[in-house]
Design a protein around this motif. Structure first.
Motif, PDB file in Angstrom:
ATOM      1  N   LEU A  15       5.825   1.780  -1.793  1.00 45.39           N
ATOM      2  CA  LEU A  15       4.719   2.190  -1.969  1.00 45.39           C
ATOM      3  C   LEU A  15       4.734   3.408  -1.125  1.00 45.39           C
ATOM      4  CD1 LEU A  15       3.031  -1.040  -1.505  1.00 45.39           C
ATOM      5  CD2 LEU A  15       2.430   0.109  -4.156  1.00 45.39           C
ATOM      6  N   LEU A  44      12.736  -9.420   2.881  1.00 44.63           N
ATOM      7  CA  LEU A  44      13.413  -8.314   2.408  1.00 44.63           C
ATOM      8  C   LEU A  44      12.574  -8.414   0.781  1.00 44.63           C
ATOM      9  CD1 LEU A  44      15.773  -6.458   0.518  1.00 44.63           C
ATOM     10  CD2 LEU A  44      15.850  -9.177  -1.635  1.00 44.63           C
ATOM     11  N   ILE A  55      13.801 -13.626   2.581  1.00 48.93           N
ATOM     12  CA  ILE A  55      13.239 -13.530   1.175  1.00 48.93           C
ATOM     13  C   ILE A  55      11.912 -12.710   1.238  1.00 48.93           C
ATOM     14  CG2 ILE A  55      12.530 -13.625  -2.072  1.00 48.93           C
ATOM     15  CD1 ILE A  55      15.095 -15.921  -1.815  1.00 48.93           C
ATOM     16  N   VAL A  78      10.908  -3.825   0.479  1.00 46.84           N
ATOM     17  CA  VAL A  78      11.368  -3.441  -0.552  1.00 46.84           C
ATOM     18  C   VAL A  78       9.889  -2.286  -1.209  1.00 46.84           C
ATOM     19  CG1 VAL A  78      11.884  -4.002  -3.568  1.00 46.84           C
ATOM     20  CG2 VAL A  78      13.275  -4.445  -1.705  1.00 46.84           C
ATOM     21  N   ARG A  99      11.437   2.562  -6.935  1.00 50.69           N
ATOM     22  CA  ARG A  99      12.764   2.545  -6.449  1.00 50.69           C
ATOM     23  C   ARG A  99      12.315   2.100  -4.742  1.00 50.69           C
ATOM     24  NH1 ARG A  99      18.771   3.514  -7.728  1.00 50.69           N
ATOM     25  NH2 ARG A  99      18.184   2.689 -10.173  1.00 50.69           N
ATOM     26  N   PHE A 153       6.659  -8.690  -8.837  1.00 47.89           N
ATOM     27  CA  PHE A 153       6.117  -7.977  -8.286  1.00 47.89           C
ATOM     28  C   PHE A 153       7.464  -7.273  -7.949  1.00 47.89           C
ATOM     29  CE2 PHE A 153       3.709  -5.963  -4.591  1.00 47.89           C
ATOM     30  CZ  PHE A 153       2.307  -5.550  -5.756  1.00 47.89           C
ATOM     31  N   LEU A 154       9.298  -8.231  -6.958  1.00 48.50           N
ATOM     32  CA  LEU A 154       9.791  -7.555  -6.471  1.00 48.50           C
ATOM     33  C   LEU A 154      11.305  -7.238  -7.897  1.00 48.50           C
ATOM     34  CD1 LEU A 154      11.308 -10.543  -4.416  1.00 48.50           C
ATOM     35  CD2 LEU A 154      11.097  -7.842  -3.683  1.00 48.50           C
ATOM     36  N   VAL A 155      10.803  -8.119  -8.684  1.00 47.56           N
ATOM     37  CA  VAL A 155      11.307  -7.142  -9.916  1.00 47.56           C
ATOM     38  C   VAL A 155      10.456  -5.623 -10.632  1.00 47.56           C
ATOM     39  CG1 VAL A 155      11.366  -7.420 -12.309  1.00 47.56           C
ATOM     40  CG2 VAL A 155      11.699  -9.548 -11.125  1.00 47.56           C
ATOM     41  N   GLY A 214      11.981  -3.664  -8.228  1.00 44.91           N
ATOM     42  CA  GLY A 214      13.177  -3.050  -7.875  1.00 44.91           C
ATOM     43  C   GLY A 214      13.018  -1.920  -9.146  1.00 44.91           C
ATOM     44  N   VAL A 215      12.437  -2.293 -10.430  1.00 47.86           N
ATOM     45  CA  VAL A 215      13.159  -1.440 -11.316  1.00 47.86           C
ATOM     46  C   VAL A 215      12.131  -0.035 -11.267  1.00 47.86           C
ATOM     47  CG1 VAL A 215      12.533  -1.301 -13.787  1.00 47.86           C
ATOM     48  CG2 VAL A 215      13.421  -3.523 -12.952  1.00 47.86           C
ATOM     49  N   PHE A 233      19.528  -1.835   5.715  1.00 49.61           N
ATOM     50  CA  PHE A 233      19.556  -1.238   5.022  1.00 49.61           C
ATOM     51  C   PHE A 233      18.690  -0.019   3.761  1.00 49.61           C
ATOM     52  CE2 PHE A 233      16.602  -2.940   0.306  1.00 49.61           C
ATOM     53  CZ  PHE A 233      17.685  -2.775   0.182  1.00 49.61           C
TER      54      PHE A 233
END
Lengths: 423, 307, 619
Positions: free
Chosen positions: C311, C257, C254, C261, C308, C299-301, C304-305, C62
């Motif tokens: 950490l 993922l 998920i 991320v 990118r 957290f994912l949002v 993701g925003v 990915f």
């Protein structure tokens, strides 16, 4: 954190919900803290190491989809502990329960157990869980550490005395209840019965037992599995319809959609067929069914769990009923579920007092010799418990079950009893 | 009289096979209607903004829970329930667009999958906080009396779902022809060009998320009374709805319904033919075959082909 | 110049001895684990190790490969179940289980990767989620071996070479395995293989033009990305002792993922950070902590925003800022550079295009094109928009298959080959919009031009054998030489994306030449350049020509081309309508027409849009 659980009036034992110790909390808060997201570490529960109590570690779902089933275990055990402590405890010591949330997750159960077993203060007994999934996962550990355990798992995998010599289950053996079912069906003159079973461990155990017991009683079963998340059972039922069975048996259908889905499917197919609910169906399905769907169906239950049964005259049952009602005024599961965990402590008491010890091998051996009602004070589930060295579940005779035509509503959540039709 | 015997035999065959089959067809169609409805909601954002909103089925789940709450606690009438759910869904849709989509700008790449998955997880989390993980049995329509229809039997709620799927589809097809719909299509094809031609791409995107959210949440109680409500239905629906969408064709509302119905029928028919374990595996094989042979699906728009 | 060059060459001092970090960490963790921690904490750390392995694989396919597929969960299940089945048959050896799991993982990775050949983006992601959805059903179907819903229990007491491991031994084994996994993936990512994946992520077309098969690379990414998950399955089986289908669900996918991320999908150590958060932190996806799912979605949002890079990216930025301040020494002897100066482009071959036709539906884009480009010459192809120039270029580079006719490079026919085959046979090319992968320095970009020549195999790469080091040194020197040749050495250590357009175009040209092609095709290299840029470009092309290269360019900018091309072909309606020296075609009416045509229809803008649309289709 140590939380007295005030909602259920548990005041005299600890409810230790945390599973992780200080290091974990440290790492967690260090990492989480760096993200400005605190507030989710664990606390420490220091179990006091006193020898004047009988420590029972209870692993049960206290969150997640099976939380209400977990409640039955908590209520049953709490009630039993109160009764036993009032009657003088076990070997003169009070029972102390420690509840841990296994989240209906095998890994969590293992983690909690591993921590408890490696601590200085090992529990004298572990209540191993309410379903096979979390129970089977921890049996090897319990055996490795030679710790006595009891649970209410239905799967025979969890109670194989050869593999797990210190593990017991209060749940009746599938061969017992399905044997009674096969016998009953054959007495009704039925020889060809369709069974729709849950695609789960419980369903699998039921299928095996029905097949073998069916052969014995001359009833031929045909099975269809139903997924727990199924939203339409028309196809499964249609498959069963093709062979024109004389009756339909539902077994192992738990809470959630499946029971409703099957009953709706019957309606859709216009399949007017004698319908039987088995021992392992969840009561919520019956509660959600309409009157037309319930009328005329026949249910198999533990004899003491059906309103009006003679078994309810047993004094031990009356004590049990009163104690459990005090813990859980509204019951999402039938009373026989609460009886499973309640009985576990009664069996522990009988075994420990007979062995005059709390060492697992000795208590286990003692329990194996508990045969009759008199051997276990407080036992009311069956006429005779009948444990044996090759059988770590009680023996249920056909008379210990009752088959009744359900009324509407078919279940009373206050008493937890099934309600038969009034003729 | 051998003739009469033969007639009885054909009757019997009809009764046990054709009659049953038609009932399964109805059941498959109603399950398919559920997928179709979710796919229609998904397709609103897909065809107007090019975004596959992973959280879309979770709006439906939210609507189901809210509908259950309104019905069981306040005994609200059906129409009012749907309106309240719609308004709430629209608002949450707006939130999603503002929080998880707009900050990404125009070149979203994989980030949009991550943020919509995140929003889905957050929605599920919020539902668990409020309603716990217990499943709720939920019936918006009390009647379970099956009707005889075209040689099969069908429950009223199933019929309602099928009719609803087709009506919603018709509405959306009409809406697509409006100025707003055309602007959306333009924005999807090339947002830069659309912007040059004076289309407010941001407003189209926000509008699509609000509309899809409102519709999905309003459908929640209806769909919930067919499939039950619990915190897992969002995730369960998303993959099967994707299959429906892929089969029918990304970007086409008619394709959504077609794909949904095919998926539902296939699922129940394969269950009937092979038993409970096989339908998902067969569906996956079917999905792969469609995607590999006809990447746009049956009725898909070429522009939305992301293959 | 020497100052800036030095920065270029020693751009990443941390990487040379980077391999030391994992072993030190591993030893520290093992030490702490065995002395201080209790069994439960050991378990948690082992779980982090298991997830780290899975996430590492996901990061490879990915983060670096650029395609999101969740095959890892299925592979994880396959690895775990194969281990448990071996255990049930009396084979408790972890090494045996590891070998079997690797084989199983490779097979499942291959199968789960096949859809990725046709699908991409969210269609691929969701199809792979469907694959995860099917896992429990498959397990139930093979009930005889997997125990179905009941699962397999009592997977205990693993052994290694006949010695049964106790829980401390197993802890050491798990941590060691995890770190071996980290080192392997690190060595793979920081190699020509990793660079090839980065190129693929930027654009499959670019990968093909550099002689890399996009299909093979993708399959490689899925297979290699699945291997750690297979090993993780082995560890998980003995760690949990109990396998049942409900462990392998969408939520698992998920969660993985999320770990990827949050930790940073384009990072190696980010996998461990993300996994630690999954086990210890707010990502813990269990219902017990009521707010955990809500937090973890938020957290994912947010990640993701906002961040990118995750950490690990945050950490990397801090580290690289610190490193940049450190004085660095120049280690490259200048003579080494000079010696390579004349190497680039000296292998020019004649390109012959004979009667090539191509139709798209009813549109006959090429209607029998004939032309020849000689070594040591700059051959320009002019024409109005729609004349077929770009189609011709794409046909010659085999991105578009000719309907008929022949294309020869030297004596070799290349028509009908896959583009990467053509590239390997000597066709180099550039694209209208520069395709420069993210996070690569100019040096690395140019070095990717030599990817198809990089011969070190996976074993040499993983173990960093001398062969690998030799090859890398040679590649780096050649790239430096090419940069020096183009006068771009001062930019070698800069992030290529941040360079001005003119420099990026030059860089693309240098990259195309770095692979020592026989013919170089340039697709509108002058588009968008100012006068300085045009001058630099022309100078560079002339230098390559003088070095003996065969240079072919397609252009709109007629005055620019006529200024320095040796031979010009003018195309119209899919045919060559005029050919000759610049001064011969300058006054040809067709050229005037095409020149005027450009001004009226502003074709360059439109064609750029088209190419962007194509790109986003493939991205």
């Amino acid at each position: 954190m140590i939380l007295p659980d005030s909602t259920n009036n548990h005041t005299y034992w600890k409810v230790n919900m945390s599973t992780r110790n200080r290091f974990t909390a440290l790492v967690a808060s260090a990492v989480a803290g760096s993200l400005i997201l605190a507030g989710c570490g664990g606390g420490t529960g220091s179990a006091s190491s006193d020898d004047d109590t009988v420590d029972v570690l209870v692993l049960t779902p206290m969150s997640g989809p099976l939380v209400t089933l977990g409640d039955t275990a908590i209520a049953g055990l709490t009630a039993a502990a109160k009764v036993i402590n009032e009657e003088g405890g076990i070997l003169g010591r009070d029972v102390k329960l420690t509840f841990e949330d296994n989240r209906f997750d095998p890994m969590t159960a293992q983690n909690i157990l591993q921590e408890a077993l490696t601590s200085d203060d090992r529990p004298d007994m572990v209540f191993s869980g309410v379903t096979s999934t979390e129970t089977v996962a921890i049996m090897p550990l319990l055996t490795q550490y030679k710790v006595l355990s009891m649970g209410s798992a239905a799967s025979p995998l969890a109670t194989d005395p050869e593999k797990y010599p210190y593990g017991f289950s209060m749940f009746p053996r599938a061969v017992d209840y399905e044997g009674a079912m096969a016998k009953f069906l054959s007495e009704k003159g039925l020889t060809k019965v369709a069974a729709i079973i849950s695609d789960s461990e419980t369903g699998k155990a039921a299928q095996d037992a029905l097949t073998s017991q069916g052969e014995e009683y001359g009833v031929e079963f045909e099975f269809e599995k139903l997924d727990a998340e199924s939203v339409d059972a028309t196809s499964e039922l249609s498959r069963l319809m093709r062979n024109e069975p004389q009756a339909l048996l539902l077994e192992g259908l738990t809470s959630g959609a499946p029971m409703t889905v099957v009953l709706d499917g019957k309606d859709k197919l216009g399949w007017d067929i004698p319908t039987f609910f088995g021992m392992t169906d969840a009561v919520s399905g019956i509660q959600n069914a309409t009157e037309e769907q319930i009328r005329g169906t026949v249910l198999q239950g533990a004899a003491f769990g059906i309103k009006g049964s003679d078994r309810q005259q047993d004094d031990d049952f009356k004590i049990f009923q009163e104690a459990v009602d005090a813990e859980l005024p509204t019951k999402d599961y039938q009373l026989s579920n609460h009886a499973l965990s309640y009985s576990a402590l009664m069996v522990l008491r009988a075994g420990a007092e007979k062995a005059d010890s709390l060492e697992a091998p000795e208590v286990a051996e003692a329990i194996e010799s508990l045969k009759t009602d008199e051997d276990i004070p407080g036992w009311f589930q069956t006429v005779n418990p009948g444990f044996a060295d090759d059988q770590h579940q009680g023996t249920w005779a056909p008379e210990d079950f009752e088959f009744v035509e359900l009324g509407f509503p078919g279940y009373d959540p206050t008493s937890g009893l099934y309600l038969p039709a009034e003729n | 009289m051998p003739g009469a015997g033969f007639l009885r035999l054909t009757d019997a065959i009809y009764e046990t096979y054709i009659g049953v089959s038609m009932t399964i067809v109805w059941a498959g169609l109603s399950l398919g209607a559920v997928y179709a409805l979710v796919a229609l909601c998904l397709n609103i954002t897909l065809s107007n903004t090019g975004i596959f909103n992973f959280a879309q089925p979770h709006f439906l789940m939210l609507g189901g829970f809210v509908g259950f709450e309104l019905q069981s606690r306040w005994g609200m009438p059906l129409l009012l329930i749907l309106i309240v759910c719609g308004i709430l869904g629209g608002f949450v849709g707006y939130l999603e667009e503002r929080l998880a989509i707009r900050p990404l700008g125009t070149h979203r790449g994989h980030a949009v999958l991550v943020t919509t998955v995140g929003f889905a997880v957050a929605l599920e989390g919020a539902i668990i906080v409020y309603w716990s993980t217990d499943p709720y049995p939920f019936k918006l329509m009390a009647s379970t009396q099956a009707l005889d229809l075209l040689g099969g039997r069908v429950l009223p709620v199933d019929l309602v779902l099928i009719v609803l799927a087709i009506s919603v589809m018709a509405l959306l097809v009409l809406a697509q022809r409006t100025k707003w719909g055309l602007a959306g299509t333009a924005a999807t094809l090339d947002s830069d060009v659309a912007r040059l031609r004076g289309i407010n791409v941001e407003r189209v995107t926000t509008g699509a998320f609000i509309a899809a959210g409102a519709l999905a949440a309003a459908l929640g109680p209806v769909v919930g009374s067919k499939i039950g409500i619990n915190h897992t239905i969002g995730n369960n629906l998303v993959v099967l709805t994707f299959a429906a969408l892929a089969v029918g064709g990304f970007g086409s509302y008619v394709g959504c319904v077609l794909g949904g119905l095919i998926t539902g029928l296939l699922q129940l028919a394969t269950t009937y033919a092979f038993g409970d374990e096989w339908p998902l595996i067969i569906l996956l094989a079917f999905l792969l075959a469609v995607l590999l042979l006809r990447p746009t699906g049956i009725l898909g728009a070429r522009s939305l082909r992301s293959v | 110049m020497s100052d800036s060059t030095s920065r270029a060459v020693v751009s990443r001092p941390s990487l040379r001895y980077g391999w030391i970090i994992p072993p030190i960490l591993a030893l520290a963790l093992i030490g702490i684990g065995l002395t201080i921690l209790g069994v439960a904490d050991q378990r948690d750390i082992q779980l982090v190790a298991v997830y780290t392995l899975i996430v590492l694989g996901l990061n490879l396919s990915f983060g670096y490969g650029g395609e999101l597929a969740f095959g890892q969960v299925a592979i994880f299940a396959a690895g775990a179940y194969s281990t448990a089945i071996l255990h049930a048959h009396g084979h408790t050896d972890l090494l045996l289980a590891g070998v079997v799991a690797l084989a199983v993982a490779a097979v499942v990775g291959l199968v789960s990767g096949i859809p990725g050949l046709r699908l991409s983006h969210w269609t691929l992601a969701l199809t792979s989620l469907f694959l995860v959805l099917v896992v429990p059903a498959v397990l139930v179907i093979f009930e005889e071996y997997t125990g179905g819903q009941t699962g397999l229990s009592g997977v205990l007491f693993p052994s290694v070479l006949g010695r049964t491991l106790d829980s401390d031994d197993f802890f050491v084994f798990v941590i060691a395995t995890c770190f071996v996994g980290i080192v392997c993936i690190r060595n793979l990512i920081l190699s020509h293989h990793g660079e090839a994946l980065t190129v693929l992520r930027e654009s499959p077309l670019l990968a093909e033009s550099l002689g890399l098969s996009a299909y093979r690379l993708r399959i490689l990414a899925y297979v290699v990305g699945g291997l750690p998950a297979g090993v993780a399955g082995v560890l998980w089986a003995y760690l949990s002792g109990f396998l049942y289908p409900q462990t392998f669900l969408l939520s698992t996918a998920i969660a993985i993922l999320a770990a990827s991320v949050v930790g940073g999908a384009r990072s190696i150590y980010g996998a461990a950070i993300g996994s630690a958060l999954l086990i210890f932190g707010p990502l813990q996806a269990s219902a017990a902590q009521e707010y955990s799912l809500l937090l973890y979605g938020a957290f994912l949002v947010v990640v993701g925003v906002a961040a990118r890079a995750g950490l690990a990216g945050l950490g990397r930025t801090v580290v690289s800022r610190t490193l940049r301040r450190l004085p660095v020494a120049f280690t490259q002897p200048r003579e080494a550079l000079d010696e390579h100066h004349d190497l680039s482009g000296s292998h020019g071959e004649r390109l012959v295009v004979e009667e090539v036709t191509k139709s798209f539906g009813g549109n006959r884009a090429l209607q029998g094109v004939n032309l020849t480009a000689e070594p040591g010459q700059i051959t320009a192809i002019l024409g109005a928009n729609g004349a077929g120039k770009s189609t011709l270029l794409n046909t010659v580079s085999c991105f578009v298959r000719a309907d008929s006719g022949r294309i020869l490079v030297g004596d070799i026919q290349i028509q009908g080959l896959r583009p990467h085959r053509a590239a390997r046979l000597g066709i180099g090319r550039t694209f209208q919009t520069p395709l420069i992968p993210e996070e690569m320095t100019a040096l690395e970009v140019v070095r990717t031009g030599r990817l198809h020549m990089s011969q070190a195999g996976p074993v040499a790469t993983l173990l960093r054998l001398p062969k690998f080091r030799r090859m890398r040194r040679a590649d780096t020197q050649a790239a430096l030489a090419a940069l020096a040749f183009a006068g771009l050495l001062e930019h070698a250590g800069q992030e290529a994306r941040s360079l001005p357009l003119g420099t990026r175009r030059l860089l693309e040209v240098v990259r195309a030449f770095a692979g020592q092609p026989s013919v170089v095709l340039l697709d509108e290299p002058a588009a968008g350049l100012d006068d300085d840029g045009l001058r630099d470009l022309a100078e560079l092309l002339i230098r390559f020509r003088d070095a003996g290269a065969t240079v072919v360019l397609v252009e709109h900018n007629v005055p620019f081309v006529l200024g320095f091309a040796d031979r010009v072909h003018v195309m119209g309606l899919g045919k060559v309508i005029a050919s000759g020296k610049p001064e011969e075609v300058r006054n040809a009416p067709e050229v005037i027409a095409s020149y005027l045509g450009k001004r009226h229809s502003a074709p360059s803008t439109r064609s750029t849009d088209d190419s962007r649309a194509r790109e986003s289709d493939h991205a």
